[in-house]
Design a protein around this motif. Structure first.
Motif, mmCIF file in Angstrom:
data_model
loop_
_atom_site.group_PDB
_atom_site.id
_atom_site.type_symbol
_atom_site.label_atom_id
_atom_site.label_comp_id
_atom_site.label_asym_id
_atom_site.label_seq_id
_atom_site.Cartn_x
_atom_site.Cartn_y
_atom_site.Cartn_z
ATOM 1 N N TRP A 70 13.995 -0.257 -61.555
ATOM 2 C CA TRP A 70 14.138 0.090 -60.132
ATOM 3 C C TRP A 70 12.844 0.538 -59.475
ATOM 4 O O TRP A 70 12.693 0.418 -58.274
ATOM 5 C CB TRP A 70 15.235 1.124 -59.916
ATOM 6 N N GLN A 71 11.867 1.020 -60.236
ATOM 7 C CA GLN A 71 10.625 1.463 -59.609
ATOM 8 C C GLN A 71 9.620 0.325 -59.427
ATOM 9 O O GLN A 71 8.595 0.505 -58.800
ATOM 10 C CB GLN A 71 10.000 2.593 -60.420
ATOM 11 N N TYR B 97 17.994 5.254 -56.953
ATOM 12 C CA TYR B 97 19.022 4.297 -57.341
ATOM 13 C C TYR B 97 20.346 5.007 -57.164
ATOM 14 O O TYR B 97 20.611 6.010 -57.816
ATOM 15 C CB TYR B 97 18.793 3.863 -58.790
ATOM 16 N N ASP B 98 21.170 4.534 -56.232
ATOM 17 C CA ASP B 98 22.408 5.233 -55.887
ATOM 18 C C ASP B 98 23.528 4.229 -55.687
ATOM 19 O O ASP B 98 23.386 3.270 -54.924
ATOM 20 C CB ASP B 98 22.173 6.039 -54.600
ATOM 21 N N ASP B 99 24.626 4.434 -56.382
ATOM 22 C CA ASP B 99 25.805 3.563 -56.250
ATOM 23 C C ASP B 99 25.463 2.086 -56.426
ATOM 24 O O ASP B 99 25.904 1.230 -55.664
ATOM 25 C CB ASP B 99 26.503 3.782 -54.908
ATOM 26 N N GLY B 100 24.600 1.783 -57.401
ATOM 27 C CA GLY B 100 24.300 0.398 -57.726
ATOM 28 C C GLY B 100 23.275 -0.269 -56.838
ATOM 29 O O GLY B 100 23.111 -1.479 -56.888
ATOM 30 N N MET B 101 22.569 0.513 -56.006
ATOM 31 C CA MET B 101 21.575 -0.110 -55.143
ATOM 32 C C MET B 101 20.355 0.781 -54.992
ATOM 33 O O MET B 101 20.437 1.998 -55.139
ATOM 34 C CB MET B 101 22.170 -0.456 -53.778
ATOM 35 N N LEU B 102 19.231 0.140 -54.684
ATOM 36 C CA LEU B 102 18.006 0.872 -54.404
ATOM 37 C C LEU B 102 18.020 1.353 -52.967
ATOM 38 O O LEU B 102 18.281 0.576 -52.050
ATOM 39 C CB LEU B 102 16.787 -0.034 -54.596
ATOM 40 N N LYS C 204 19.350 7.570 -45.225
ATOM 41 C CA LYS C 204 19.354 6.676 -46.382
ATOM 42 C C LYS C 204 19.214 5.247 -45.887
ATOM 43 O O LYS C 204 19.954 4.822 -44.999
ATOM 44 C CB LYS C 204 20.633 6.830 -47.198
ATOM 45 N N ILE C 205 18.263 4.523 -46.505
ATOM 46 C CA ILE C 205 17.938 3.167 -46.077
ATOM 47 C C ILE C 205 17.975 2.233 -47.273
ATOM 48 O O ILE C 205 17.409 2.538 -48.325
ATOM 49 C CB ILE C 205 16.543 3.141 -45.427
#
Length: 85
Positions: free
Chosen positions: A17-18, A49-54, A71-72
């Motif tokens: 994710w990074q 990474y939150d709820d399966g998305m970046l 949050k974007i």
């Protein structure tokens, strides 16, 4: 999604994710988007990474002293949520 598939997906994102190639907008672009919605000063900005998305989480302090969290979606630049902290 089975538990095993969910764990596999989480492990994949935890390792990747990074990496900038998985993002379509930059941190600077995310901050600009957030500031268009909530004018003020960015006091914190991070990629998460939150709820399966970046997502980018941008904290903004307004001139009136209120603090907002924006949050974007890191792939699309769409504002997902604006919350007064």
């Amino acid at each position: 999604m089975t538990h095993q598939n969910h764990e596999r997906q989480d492990q994949y994102w935890a390792n990747h994710w990074q990496n900038p190639q998985y993002r379509r907008i930059t941190m600077d672009q995310a901050m600009a988007i957030a500031l268009q919605r909530v004018p003020g000063q960015v006091v914190k900005a991070e990629l998460d990474y939150d709820d399966g998305m970046l997502i980018y989480e941008i904290d903004i302090r307004t001139a009136e002293g209120q603090k907002y969290e924006v949050k974007i979606d890191a792939n699309t630049g769409v504002i997902l949520r604006v919350k007064l902290d």
